[in-house]
Design a protein around this motif. Structure first.
Motif, PDB file in Angstrom:
ATOM      1  N   ARG A 144       0.836  -1.204   0.000  1.00 38.65           N
ATOM      2  CA  ARG A 144       0.000   0.000   0.000  1.00 38.65           C
ATOM      3  C   ARG A 144       0.871   1.254   0.000  1.00 38.65           C
ATOM      4  O   ARG A 144       1.773   1.402   0.822  1.00 38.65           O
ATOM      5  CB  ARG A 144      -0.925   0.017   1.213  1.00 38.65           C
ATOM      6  CG  ARG A 144      -1.962  -1.090   1.236  1.00 38.65           C
ATOM      7  CD  ARG A 144      -2.755  -1.043   2.533  1.00 38.65           C
ATOM      8  NE  ARG A 144      -3.544   0.176   2.627  1.00 38.65           N
ATOM      9  CZ  ARG A 144      -4.020   0.664   3.777  1.00 38.65           C
ATOM     10  NH1 ARG A 144      -3.719   0.055   4.927  1.00 38.65           N
ATOM     11  NH2 ARG A 144      -4.752   1.760   3.785  1.00 38.65           N
TER      12      ARG A 144
ATOM     13  N   TYR B  70       1.820   5.106   0.609  1.00 35.96           N
ATOM     14  CA  TYR B  70       1.459   6.089   1.623  1.00 35.96           C
ATOM     15  C   TYR B  70       2.458   7.232   1.615  1.00 35.96           C
ATOM     16  O   TYR B  70       3.538   7.146   1.044  1.00 35.96           O
ATOM     17  CB  TYR B  70       1.391   5.452   3.015  1.00 35.96           C
ATOM     18  CG  TYR B  70       2.714   4.965   3.566  1.00 35.96           C
ATOM     19  CD1 TYR B  70       3.518   5.799   4.340  1.00 35.96           C
ATOM     20  CD2 TYR B  70       3.155   3.662   3.324  1.00 35.96           C
ATOM     21  CE1 TYR B  70       4.734   5.356   4.856  1.00 35.96           C
ATOM     22  CE2 TYR B  70       4.367   3.207   3.833  1.00 35.96           C
ATOM     23  CZ  TYR B  70       5.150   4.057   4.589  1.00 35.96           C
ATOM     24  OH  TYR B  70       6.349   3.617   5.088  1.00 35.96           O
TER      25      TYR B  70
ATOM     26  N   TYR C  53      -0.130   8.555   5.898  1.00 40.59           N
ATOM     27  CA  TYR C  53      -1.373   8.888   5.205  1.00 40.59           C
ATOM     28  C   TYR C  53      -1.426   8.038   3.936  1.00 40.59           C
ATOM     29  O   TYR C  53      -0.693   8.291   2.975  1.00 40.59           O
ATOM     30  CB  TYR C  53      -1.415  10.379   4.864  1.00 40.59           C
ATOM     31  CG  TYR C  53      -1.296  11.252   6.097  1.00 40.59           C
ATOM     32  CD1 TYR C  53      -2.429  11.635   6.818  1.00 40.59           C
ATOM     33  CD2 TYR C  53      -0.039  11.685   6.553  1.00 40.59           C
ATOM     34  CE1 TYR C  53      -2.322  12.429   7.958  1.00 40.59           C
ATOM     35  CE2 TYR C  53       0.076  12.471   7.690  1.00 40.59           C
ATOM     36  CZ  TYR C  53      -1.072  12.840   8.380  1.00 40.59           C
ATOM     37  OH  TYR C  53      -0.954  13.621   9.513  1.00 40.59           O
ATOM     38  N   TYR C  54      -2.275   7.017   3.959  1.00 36.61           N
ATOM     39  CA  TYR C  54      -2.346   6.071   2.850  1.00 36.61           C
ATOM     40  C   TYR C  54      -3.126   6.665   1.674  1.00 36.61           C
ATOM     41  O   TYR C  54      -4.160   7.310   1.857  1.00 36.61           O
ATOM     42  CB  TYR C  54      -2.995   4.764   3.311  1.00 36.61           C
ATOM     43  CG  TYR C  54      -2.052   3.889   4.111  1.00 36.61           C
ATOM     44  CD1 TYR C  54      -1.257   2.953   3.459  1.00 36.61           C
ATOM     45  CD2 TYR C  54      -1.946   4.025   5.495  1.00 36.61           C
ATOM     46  CE1 TYR C  54      -0.374   2.146   4.181  1.00 36.61           C
ATOM     47  CE2 TYR C  54      -1.064   3.236   6.224  1.00 36.61           C
ATOM     48  CZ  TYR C  54      -0.285   2.306   5.554  1.00 36.61           C
ATOM     49  OH  TYR C  54       0.596   1.514   6.259  1.00 36.61           O
TER      50      TYR C  54
ATOM     51  N   ASP D  44      -4.891   5.181  -0.489  1.00 31.19           N
ATOM     52  CA  ASP D  44      -6.199   4.575  -0.740  1.00 31.19           C
ATOM     53  C   ASP D  44      -7.215   4.875   0.365  1.00 31.19           C
ATOM     54  O   ASP D  44      -8.328   4.376   0.347  1.00 31.19           O
ATOM     55  CB  ASP D  44      -6.068   3.057  -0.932  1.00 31.19           C
ATOM     56  CG  ASP D  44      -5.437   2.356   0.273  1.00 31.19           C
ATOM     57  OD1 ASP D  44      -5.073   3.060   1.241  1.00 31.19           O
ATOM     58  OD2 ASP D  44      -5.312   1.121   0.228  1.00 31.19           O
ATOM     59  N   GLU D  45      -6.835   5.687   1.344  1.00 27.23           N
ATOM     60  CA  GLU D  45      -7.774   6.078   2.383  1.00 27.23           C
ATOM     61  C   GLU D  45      -8.435   7.399   1.998  1.00 27.23           C
ATOM     62  O   GLU D  45      -7.783   8.310   1.474  1.00 27.23           O
ATOM     63  CB  GLU D  45      -7.059   6.236   3.727  1.00 27.23           C
ATOM     64  CG  GLU D  45      -6.603   4.916   4.330  1.00 27.23           C
ATOM     65  CD  GLU D  45      -5.896   5.128   5.653  1.00 27.23           C
ATOM     66  OE1 GLU D  45      -5.452   6.262   5.923  1.00 27.23           O
ATOM     67  OE2 GLU D  45      -5.784   4.144   6.411  1.00 27.23           O
TER      68      GLU D  45
END
Length: 422
Positions: free
Chosen positions: A198, A200, A212-213, A215-216
């Protein structure tokens, strides 16, 4: 072939559940009627009132099929008058409107008041007075880049939206309005990929890493600079002055309501609130004193991007009467369907403006009168993609008397019984 003018008490869509009401009425004269029908029922109120500019605002209206071609003739009609005898008269009107809005709201309800620098300070104090200072939630800044450039002061490129609750039991869902992650605001962070693949961004603060990803989801703060003002050639544009973008209203409605809730706008204008509510499967109550505003809003709803256009109830004043207009229309009854022809339209207003025939018709529909209620079945609406009216339409056989409804370019709605042809 002369059609017979009739008056109808209400207008509905046949076989389609209504998503809301478009009402032509003047505030505060309609206060008691609105309270009798909707007191304590509204989840969210959005108000985009006159800003006390001292100006009169207009709308350019296209004339007939040729009006949709570049450089073709149009007429300029009054949209609304923002001239007041005094500041006190304006503030008195707004106090009455805000009090009405409060009384229409559920205890879980919220209100968004859209204003600019002219009356912002006064409206903040007035909102504290009507809703209570403790129910203030946000002063939202809507920042945009369109418009002219000042030279004697910094260009004014934002409006203010005051966000209040009726009580501390209000509903609000920030997660309903995620926004795109801004590259500009995160380019100072270190980019990495974790053990699960992932991506970030990270930053160190006080010896601690904050991740802070990508995909969020992220959510807006109280400065909204990601919703553009309507540009001159935006396809949303109706020609109605001070029209707001649908995306702005969709954000407001998503965070403050759930599906099926009732959204209210007491200065409906071009109907952006109604369109946004319908798009999100919310009900709407939209009020404006101008028949032209109601006609524009209804036309937009009939072109909804939904799988089917929004069903609408209309509560509007009748035009002058039967003597000011002449219509030729006929209907051919059959076993399972009716064929309706609209041949001609003429009115005193059209003759005075030098507009002939069906060029004065903006849209029309055919349906049935049941009691004093007109229920439309089929409609033809002039748009940029279909500027030519259908003058012949087929509709199913239903209970009631065959009827047509005509909206002229001034926004007047009239009902006629077409001549029967056997």
């Amino acid at each position: 072939m002369c059609a017979t003018y009739i008056r109808c008490g209400a207008e509905r869509h046949l076989g389609r559940e209504s998503m809301g009401v478009l009402m032509q009425a003047t505030l505060p004269a309609c206060r008691e009627e609105l309270l009798a029908r909707y007191a304590g029922a509204v989840q969210t109120v959005y108000l985009d009132p006159p800003f006390n500019t001292g100006k009169r605002f207009d709308m350019k209206v296209r004339i007939g099929e040729k009006g949709y071609r570049a450089g073709s003739p149009s007429i300029t009609l009054p949209a609304y008058d923002d001239r007041w005898p005094s500041r006190e008269a304006y503030l008195s009107m707004m106090r009455d409107t805000l009090t009405l809005a409060r009384d229409l709201m559920k205890k879980e309800g919220t209100i968004f008041l859209h204003i600019d620098c002219r009356m912002h300070a006064h409206m903040r104090l007035l909102m504290d007075e009507v809703f209570g200072e403790s129910n203030f939630l946000n002063e939202i800044i809507w920042s945009y880049q369109s418009g002219g450039r000042a030279r004697t002061y910094f260009p004014r490129k934002h409006d203010v939206i005051l966000f209040y609750a009726k009580s501390r039991a209000y509903y609000f869902n920030l997660r309903a309005v995620p926004i795109a992650r801004s590259e500009a605001r995160s380019n100072h962070m270190k980019r990495s990929v974790d053990e699960d693949g992932r991506a970030y961004r990270s930053i160190m603060s006080a010896g601690k890493e904050y991740r802070y990803y990508d995909d969020e989801p992220v959510y807006p703060g109280d400065v909204w600079d990601d919703v553009s003002h309507l540009q001159q050639k935006d396809p949303q544009r109706t020609g109605y002055d001070t029209q707001k973008p649908v995306r702005l209203l969709e954000r407001i409605i998503k965070c403050s309501t759930q599906e099926g809730d009732l959204v209210c706008d007491l200065f409906a204008g071009s109907g952006t609130t109604a369109v946004a509510a319908a798009n999100l499967n919310r009900r709407f109550l939209c009020v404006d004193q101008s028949p032209l505003a109601v006609a524009v809003a209804g036309k937009r709803l009939s072109q909804s991007t939904l799988s089917r256009p929004a069903g609408v109830c209309y509560d509007v004043e009748a035009p002058c009467g039967e003597d000011d207009c002449f219509v030729e229309a006929e209907v051919f009854p059959a076993i399972t369907s009716y064929t309706v022809h609209l041949m001609s339209f003429d009115s005193v207003q059209a003759r005075e403006a030098g507009i002939k025939g069906l060029d004065a018709v903006d849209h029309w529909s055919a349906g049935f009168v049941q009691g004093d209620v007109y229920r439309s079945c089929v409609a033809s609406v002039r748009t940029a993609t279909t500027p030519q009216l259908q003058t012949t339409m087929e509709m199913p056989v239903c209970a009631g008397e065959p009827c047509i409804m005509i909206v002229d370019i001034w926004g007047s709605r009239r009902f006629y019984l077409p001549k029967r042809r056997y």
